[in-house]
Design an enzyme around this catalytic site. Structure first.
Site, PDB file in Angstrom:
ATOM      1  N   GLU A 114     -55.206   1.201 -35.937  1.00  0.00           N
ATOM      2  CA  GLU A 114     -53.974   0.752 -35.264  1.00  0.00           C
ATOM      3  C   GLU A 114     -54.220  -0.531 -34.472  1.00  0.00           C
ATOM      4  O   GLU A 114     -55.140  -0.597 -33.637  1.00  0.00           O
ATOM      5  CB  GLU A 114     -53.433   1.871 -34.347  1.00  0.00           C
ATOM      6  CG  GLU A 114     -52.157   1.466 -33.637  1.00  0.00           C
ATOM      7  CD  GLU A 114     -51.310   2.624 -33.118  1.00  0.00           C
ATOM      8  OE1 GLU A 114     -51.610   3.793 -33.404  1.00  0.00           O
ATOM      9  OE2 GLU A 114     -50.322   2.330 -32.418  1.00  0.00           O
ATOM     10  N   GLU A 159     -57.349  11.258 -32.273  1.00  0.00           N
ATOM     11  CA  GLU A 159     -57.531   9.888 -31.774  1.00  0.00           C
ATOM     12  C   GLU A 159     -58.894   9.761 -31.111  1.00  0.00           C
ATOM     13  O   GLU A 159     -59.318  10.642 -30.365  1.00  0.00           O
ATOM     14  CB  GLU A 159     -56.415   9.530 -30.777  1.00  0.00           C
ATOM     15  CG  GLU A 159     -55.075   9.385 -31.461  1.00  0.00           C
ATOM     16  CD  GLU A 159     -53.992   8.808 -30.552  1.00  0.00           C
ATOM     17  OE1 GLU A 159     -54.308   8.215 -29.509  1.00  0.00           O
ATOM     18  OE2 GLU A 159     -52.808   8.976 -30.905  1.00  0.00           O
TER      19      GLU A 159
END
Ligand code: KIV
Length: 298
Positions: free
Chosen positions: A178, A111
């Site tokens: 996302e 991430e």
């Protein structure tokens, strides 16, 4: 192996991805033809019942990668590098990413955008394929103003595009987008050579990923929280499971389970033989007919 996804992007074949944490689900997902199975750090929430993904350890992910790997035949198995690993610096993070590969993953998802470039490059040098994850990155939700749409303003969108380009250049094989606006996801999808996998990013991505327990209608119902807008339940297994368990409990309490069909029974004559042997053994043990321990042991 991860080139398969680039080929799918070029051919316009949408990539289907789902998270998974155990052997049996892995078998079901793989048999159903899912292209990518991710052991995500969402396991902190759906498996361990925590409030966020932030405390997930590398050992927890490794443990579940092993379980999932046992059920995967054809799908690409990805695993998340947890926040705890990122915090240890690039060298240690690469070592922990290697543990995920040894456990059976073919790529490791990290991430973060530009800040992850040194790690992605170090992973590439160590032959560990990396997948990017930008937009709403749950590991850093506290810095992003919570679980909210990212890339709404030009400034935020420019940052996301810069993140995507930097990760592509550093060598990621795909990037998860996302909770970003559909237009921004389309913009990136048409400009990047690597596949984009969306979650809350609209239908213009090269593929979609969902948390398995979300799409099966278990997590949000049990957690008692409001599900995000992008979620679509394809089943409501919470109800199926609850009613099966209630049914079982009722039958056990009423004495109707196990029934004849679920019971092993000897023929009456066979049982008589066994019962006679048991009774005579018992009699020998009773005071008077008792066998001494020394004698028994001989
Ligand atoms: O951990 C996870 O489940 C994920 C997906 C939601 C992309 O990162």
């Amino acid at each position: 192996m991860n080139d398969i996804l680039k080929k799918m992007k070029r051919r316009g074949r949408r990539i289907v991805a789902l998270t998974c944490y155990d052997y049996l689900s892995a078998r079901l997902l793989d048999d159903a033809g899912v292209d990518v199975i991710l052991v995500g750090d969402s396991l902190g929430m759906v498996v361990f019942g925590r409030d966020s993904t932030m405390a997930v350890s590398i050992d927890e992910i490794v443990h579940h990668v092993r379980a999932v790997k046992a059920g995967v035949r054809n799908a690409l198995l990805w695993a998340d590098l947890p926040l705890c690993s990122l915090k240890k610096g690039v060298k240690k993070a690469v070592e922990e990413a290697r543990q995920l590969i040894k456990a059976g993953a073919v790529a490791v998802k990290v991430e973060g955008g530009v800040a992850r470039v040194p790690l992605v490059k170090a992973m590439a040098a160590a032959n560990i394929p990396a997948v990017g994850h930008i937009g709403l990155t749950p590991q850093f939700a506290d810095r992003l103003g919570g679980y909210r749409l990212q890339g709404k303003t030009s400034q935020e969108a420019l940052k996301i595009v810069a993140d995507a380009r930097a990760l592509e250049k550093a060598g990621v094989t795909a990037v998860v987008l996302e909770v970003v606006p559909e237009q921004l996801a389309c913009y990136l999808t048409t400009r990047l050579s690597i596949p984009t996998i969306g979650i809350g990013a609209g239908k213009g991505c090269d593929g979609q990923i969902m948390v398995q327990h979300d799409m099966l209608g278990i997590y949000w119902y049990v957690a008692g929280k409001k599900a995000p807008k992008f979620l679509k339940e394809y089943a409501h297994l919470a109800d199926v499971i609850s009613s099966a368990v209630a049914n079982y409990s009722g039958q056990v309490r009423r004495g109707t389970y196990p029934g004849r069909k679920q019971t092993y029974r000897l023929k009456r004559s066979d049982w008589l033989v066994v019962e006679t042997a048991l009774e005579s053994q018992c009699q020998k043990r009773r005071p008077g007919g008792a066998v001494s321990r020394r004698k028994q042991n001989r």
